[in-house]
Write a protein that holds these residues in place. Structure first.
Motif, PDB file in Angstrom:
ATOM      1  N   VAL B   1       3.013   5.805   3.851  1.00 18.84           N
ATOM      2  CA  VAL B   1       4.092   4.855   3.542  1.00 18.84           C
ATOM      3  C   VAL B   1       4.740   5.210   2.204  1.00 18.84           C
ATOM      4  O   VAL B   1       4.172   5.953   1.414  1.00 18.84           O
ATOM      5  CB  VAL B   1       3.546   3.393   3.481  1.00 18.84           C
ATOM      6  N   ARG B   2       5.949   4.667   1.996  1.00 22.12           N
ATOM      7  CA  ARG B   2       6.648   4.900   0.734  1.00 22.12           C
ATOM      8  C   ARG B   2       6.086   4.007  -0.369  1.00 22.12           C
ATOM      9  O   ARG B   2       5.409   3.030  -0.085  1.00 22.12           O
ATOM     10  CB  ARG B   2       8.163   4.628   0.908  1.00 22.12           C
ATOM     11  N   ILE B   3       6.464   4.311  -1.598  1.00 21.19           N
ATOM     12  CA  ILE B   3       5.919   3.580  -2.744  1.00 21.19           C
ATOM     13  C   ILE B   3       6.279   2.093  -2.660  1.00 21.19           C
ATOM     14  O   ILE B   3       5.477   1.221  -3.061  1.00 21.19           O
ATOM     15  CB  ILE B   3       6.393   4.210  -4.081  1.00 21.19           C
ATOM     16  N   SER B   4       7.463   1.780  -2.112  1.00 21.99           N
ATOM     17  CA  SER B   4       7.870   0.370  -2.036  1.00 21.99           C
ATOM     18  C   SER B   4       6.945  -0.409  -1.100  1.00 21.99           C
ATOM     19  O   SER B   4       6.576  -1.550  -1.373  1.00 21.99           O
ATOM     20  CB  SER B   4       9.315   0.261  -1.556  1.00 21.99           C
ATOM     21  N   GLU B   5       6.541   0.232  -0.011  1.00 21.09           N
ATOM     22  CA  GLU B   5       5.657  -0.479   0.910  1.00 21.09           C
ATOM     23  C   GLU B   5       4.227  -0.554   0.357  1.00 21.09           C
ATOM     24  O   GLU B   5       3.514  -1.543   0.552  1.00 21.09           O
ATOM     25  CB  GLU B   5       5.650   0.206   2.283  1.00 21.09           C
ATOM     26  N   LEU B   6       3.828   0.493  -0.355  1.00 26.18           N
ATOM     27  CA  LEU B   6       2.526   0.459  -1.025  1.00 26.18           C
ATOM     28  C   LEU B   6       2.478  -0.720  -1.988  1.00 26.18           C
ATOM     29  O   LEU B   6       1.475  -1.441  -2.091  1.00 26.18           O
ATOM     30  CB  LEU B   6       2.314   1.775  -1.783  1.00 26.18           C
ATOM     31  N   SER B   7       3.583  -0.928  -2.673  1.00 24.68           N
ATOM     32  CA  SER B   7       3.686  -2.044  -3.612  1.00 24.68           C
ATOM     33  C   SER B   7       3.563  -3.369  -2.880  1.00 24.68           C
ATOM     34  O   SER B   7       2.849  -4.279  -3.311  1.00 24.68           O
ATOM     35  CB  SER B   7       5.022  -1.965  -4.359  1.00 24.68           C
ATOM     36  N   GLU B   8       4.268  -3.461  -1.750  1.00 24.46           N
ATOM     37  CA  GLU B   8       4.248  -4.702  -0.989  1.00 24.46           C
ATOM     38  C   GLU B   8       2.845  -5.010  -0.464  1.00 24.46           C
ATOM     39  O   GLU B   8       2.337  -6.117  -0.603  1.00 24.46           O
ATOM     40  CB  GLU B   8       5.203  -4.567   0.195  1.00 24.46           C
ATOM     41  N   ARG B   9       2.212  -3.991   0.099  1.00 22.36           N
ATOM     42  CA  ARG B   9       0.887  -4.218   0.688  1.00 22.36           C
ATOM     43  C   ARG B   9      -0.185  -4.525  -0.351  1.00 22.36           C
ATOM     44  O   ARG B   9      -1.143  -5.231  -0.079  1.00 22.36           O
ATOM     45  CB  ARG B   9       0.441  -2.962   1.461  1.00 22.36           C
ATOM     46  N   ALA B  15       6.716  -0.463 -10.599  1.00 26.23           N
ATOM     47  CA  ALA B  15       6.655   0.101 -11.951  1.00 26.23           C
ATOM     48  C   ALA B  15       5.206   0.335 -12.374  1.00 26.23           C
ATOM     49  O   ALA B  15       4.883   1.328 -13.035  1.00 26.23           O
ATOM     50  CB  ALA B  15       7.361  -0.823 -12.945  1.00 26.23           C
ATOM     51  N   THR B  16       4.333  -0.600 -11.996  1.00 26.85           N
ATOM     52  CA  THR B  16       2.915  -0.470 -12.360  1.00 26.85           C
ATOM     53  C   THR B  16       2.273   0.688 -11.601  1.00 26.85           C
ATOM     54  O   THR B  16       1.482   1.463 -12.161  1.00 26.85           O
ATOM     55  CB  THR B  16       2.168  -1.780 -12.054  1.00 26.85           C
ATOM     56  N   ILE B  17       2.640   0.830 -10.320  1.00 21.40           N
ATOM     57  CA  ILE B  17       2.110   1.960  -9.545  1.00 21.40           C
ATOM     58  C   ILE B  17       2.528   3.284 -10.193  1.00 21.40           C
ATOM     59  O   ILE B  17       1.725   4.211 -10.334  1.00 21.40           O
ATOM     60  CB  ILE B  17       2.610   1.897  -8.086  1.00 21.40           C
ATOM     61  N   LYS B  18       3.807   3.353 -10.617  1.00 22.05           N
ATOM     62  CA  LYS B  18       4.278   4.588 -11.255  1.00 22.05           C
ATOM     63  C   LYS B  18       3.525   4.864 -12.551  1.00 22.05           C
ATOM     64  O   LYS B  18       3.218   6.015 -12.887  1.00 22.05           O
ATOM     65  CB  LYS B  18       5.791   4.494 -11.530  1.00 22.05           C
ATOM     66  N   TYR B  19       3.215   3.801 -13.263  1.00 22.61           N
ATOM     67  CA  TYR B  19       2.426   3.938 -14.489  1.00 22.61           C
ATOM     68  C   TYR B  19       1.034   4.503 -14.172  1.00 22.61           C
ATOM     69  O   TYR B  19       0.560   5.427 -14.831  1.00 22.61           O
ATOM     70  CB  TYR B  19       2.328   2.585 -15.193  1.00 22.61           C
ATOM     71  N   TYR B  20       0.411   3.977 -13.141  1.00 21.68           N
ATOM     72  CA  TYR B  20      -0.920   4.483 -12.750  1.00 21.68           C
ATOM     73  C   TYR B  20      -0.840   5.948 -12.321  1.00 21.68           C
ATOM     74  O   TYR B  20      -1.763   6.729 -12.559  1.00 21.68           O
ATOM     75  CB  TYR B  20      -1.510   3.639 -11.603  1.00 21.68           C
ATOM     76  N   LEU B  21       0.247   6.327 -11.666  1.00 18.26           N
ATOM     77  CA  LEU B  21       0.429   7.726 -11.259  1.00 18.26           C
ATOM     78  C   LEU B  21       0.544   8.613 -12.497  1.00 18.26           C
ATOM     79  O   LEU B  21      -0.102   9.664 -12.587  1.00 18.26           O
ATOM     80  CB  LEU B  21       1.681   7.868 -10.388  1.00 18.26           C
ATOM     81  N   ARG B  22       1.378   8.181 -13.460  1.00 18.32           N
ATOM     82  CA  ARG B  22       1.546   8.958 -14.696  1.00 18.32           C
ATOM     83  C   ARG B  22       0.229   9.099 -15.440  1.00 18.32           C
ATOM     84  O   ARG B  22      -0.090  10.141 -16.002  1.00 18.32           O
ATOM     85  CB  ARG B  22       2.567   8.275 -15.624  1.00 18.32           C
ATOM     86  N   GLU B  23      -0.550   8.013 -15.446  1.00 22.46           N
ATOM     87  CA  GLU B  23      -1.823   8.014 -16.171  1.00 22.46           C
ATOM     88  C   GLU B  23      -2.936   8.668 -15.346  1.00 22.46           C
ATOM     89  O   GLU B  23      -4.098   8.664 -15.739  1.00 22.46           O
ATOM     90  CB  GLU B  23      -2.219   6.578 -16.541  1.00 22.46           C
ATOM     91  N   GLN B  24      -2.583   9.177 -14.193  1.00 24.10           N
ATOM     92  CA  GLN B  24      -3.532   9.866 -13.309  1.00 24.10           C
ATOM     93  C   GLN B  24      -4.710   8.999 -12.877  1.00 24.10           C
ATOM     94  O   GLN B  24      -5.814   9.495 -12.659  1.00 24.10           O
ATOM     95  CB  GLN B  24      -4.042  11.151 -13.967  1.00 24.10           C
ATOM     96  N   TYR B  39       2.344   7.739   0.780  1.00 23.12           N
ATOM     97  CA  TYR B  39       1.027   7.272   0.348  1.00 23.12           C
ATOM     98  C   TYR B  39       0.252   6.742   1.547  1.00 23.12           C
ATOM     99  O   TYR B  39       0.840   6.228   2.499  1.00 23.12           O
ATOM    100  CB  TYR B  39       1.186   6.183  -0.721  1.00 23.12           C
ATOM    101  N   GLY B  40      -1.070   6.862   1.469  1.00 19.37           N
ATOM    102  CA  GLY B  40      -1.889   6.465   2.622  1.00 19.37           C
ATOM    103  C   GLY B  40      -2.887   5.370   2.291  1.00 19.37           C
ATOM    104  O   GLY B  40      -2.836   4.736   1.235  1.00 19.37           O
ATOM    105  N   GLN B  41      -3.798   5.186   3.245  1.00 19.65           N
ATOM    106  CA  GLN B  41      -4.819   4.152   3.143  1.00 19.65           C
ATOM    107  C   GLN B  41      -5.678   4.344   1.883  1.00 19.65           C
ATOM    108  O   GLN B  41      -6.053   3.364   1.225  1.00 19.65           O
ATOM    109  CB  GLN B  41      -5.705   4.226   4.403  1.00 19.65           C
ATOM    110  N   ALA B  42      -5.951   5.607   1.548  1.00 17.95           N
ATOM    111  CA  ALA B  42      -6.794   5.889   0.380  1.00 17.95           C
ATOM    112  C   ALA B  42      -6.122   5.396  -0.905  1.00 17.95           C
ATOM    113  O   ALA B  42      -6.779   4.922  -1.828  1.00 17.95           O
ATOM    114  CB  ALA B  42      -7.086   7.380   0.282  1.00 17.95           C
TER     115      ALA B  42
END
Lengths: 209, 209
Positions: B1-9, B15-24, B39-42
Motif C-alpha cells: 500500500v501507499r504511505i497514505s494508506e499506511l497512515s490511515e491503517r 509526516a510522522t511515518i516519514k520521520y521514522y523512515l528518515r530516522e531509520q 509498504y506491506g504488512q511488516a
C-alpha cells in the motif's frame, strides 16, 4: 533523642531533617529548651517513610505532604488508611487525569472488578490504568479485552495476600499504613524485575538450546 | 500500500511515518516510481511497535532504533530475540548503571535466581533492580532478604507462563519478538494496577466494615 542522633540513626543529614520540619513533613519534636527538641521512635519511622516517598520513588514534597496529612487524619480506621496508602500514587502509565466519582468511563476495569468480586473504590486510579492499557493494546491490533486479564488478576490476588500478610503482625494502624506504602511502592520495580527474569527463564525453557 | 494508506491503517500521521523512515526506525518501502513506494504488512506491524515503544512507554528515538536493530540482527534465534525484547528497557527503579558481565555485585538476586532454578543471563538488568530494592528495604529498617521474595518469584513464574502462552500461536520469530515487547512493556502498568486493586480488596476483606 536530639536531632543529631536522629540524623545518625536515620542516615538523613541534619540539614535535610530541618528542611522536612520546615516543610511540615515531619512533626516538631518535644521542646526541651528554647533551642533544642527531643525526637522519638515515631519521628524515625516517619523519616524513613519520607525518604522512601521522596528519595526512592521520586514523589514531590507537596505530594508527600498530602500523603502524610491523609495518614494523620485517618488514624482511626485501618482500612481507610490502607486505602489511602495504596491510592497514594497513580501507577506509572499513560498520562491521565483522575476519574471523577460516578462518571462511567472505565467499563473494562469495572467488568473485571465485578467478575473478580473485588470491593474497590470507584475513584481508584488503578481502574483508569487498566482501561487505558486495554485500549492501547487494542489500538495496536492486539485481540485483548478485560477477560484476557482474568488470569493475571487471579495472580494479583495471590500477590496481595502475600502483601497483606506482612502487615498483620503490626497493630499500630499508622505504622501499618506506613509499611503498606513502603511495601506497595518499593516492591513494584522488584515485582516487574521478577516477571522479566521469569519470562527469560520460561523463554529459555521453551526455545533455548 | 501507499504511505497514505499506511497512515490511515496505523493511525500514524504521514509526516510522522516519514520521520521514522528518515530516522531509520522503519525500513524503506519497495520503490515503485521515483517518488512513490509500496509498504506491506511488516511495515504496519513495525509501525505499531514503534508507537508502543515511543508513544506509550516513552523510549527515545535512539533507544528504539537500538531495539529494532537488535531484533533484525537476531531473527534466526527465537530465544535470542525474546531475550533482547525482554531486556529492552530496564524496569523502573533506582538509577543504576548496567552491571558488567562477570562482576559480582548482585548476590541477593543471584541467590534467588539459583534457588528458583532460573536460567538467566548474568547481564540481565533485572538482577540489579532486585538487589537494589532489597538494599533499600533493609536501609529503611525492613527485615528483608532474598528469601522474602521467593513467594513473589513463584507468582512471577506463573505470570511468565501466561505471557509466553500468548506468543505460542505465532510462528514468525520477528513478529513473536514484537509481541513479546508489547506484552512485556505495555502490560506492566496494568499488572501493577491489578496488584493495587487486589490489595484494596484484600484490605477491605480483612479490615473493612
Amino acid at each position: 533523642v536530639r536531632i543529631s542522633e536522629l540524623s545518625e540513626r536515620s542516615g538523613v543529614p541534619v540539614a535535610t531533617i530541618k528542611y522536612y520540619l520546615r516543610e511540615q513533613l515531619l512533626p516538631p519534636g518535644r521542646a526541651v529548651s528554647a533551642t533544642q527538641a527531643e525526637y522519638g521512635q515515631a519521628h524515625l519511622r516517619r523519616l524513613r517513610l519520607i525518604r522512601a516517598l521522596i528519595g526512592v520513588r521520586g514523589l514531590t514534597v507537596n505530594a508527600t505532604r498530602q500523603v502524610l496529612a491523609a495518614l494523620s487524619e485517618n488514624e482511626a480506621d485501618v482500612h481507610q488508611v490502607l486505602g489511602l496508602a495504596l491510592g497514594v500514587r497513580p501507577v506509572d502509565g499513560p498520562e491521565q487525569p483522575g476519574p471523577e466519582l460516578g462518571t462511567p468511563g472505565t467499563p473494562d476495569a469495572d467488568a473485571l472488578v465485578a467478575r473478580m468480586g473485588w470491593r474497590i473504590s470507584p475513584r481508584s486510579p488503578a481502574r483508569k490504568v487498566l482501561t487505558q492499557t486495554l485500549q492501547t493494546m487494542r489500538s495496536l491490533g492486539a485481540d485483548y479485552d478485560w477477560r484476557s486479564l482474568i488470569p493475571y488478576a487471579e495472580l494479583a490476588q495471590q500477590t496481595a495476600v502475600l502483601d497483606l500478610d506482612q502487615l498483620d503482625d503490626c497493630n499500630d494502624p499508622l505504622e501499618q499504613a506506613e509499611r503498606a506504602i513502603l511495601l506497595t511502592i518499593l516492591l513494584e520495580p522488584a515485582l516487574l524485575a521478577l516477571r522479566r527474569l521469569a519470562q527469560e527463564h520460561e523463554s529459555a525453557s521453551r526455545h533455548g538450546s
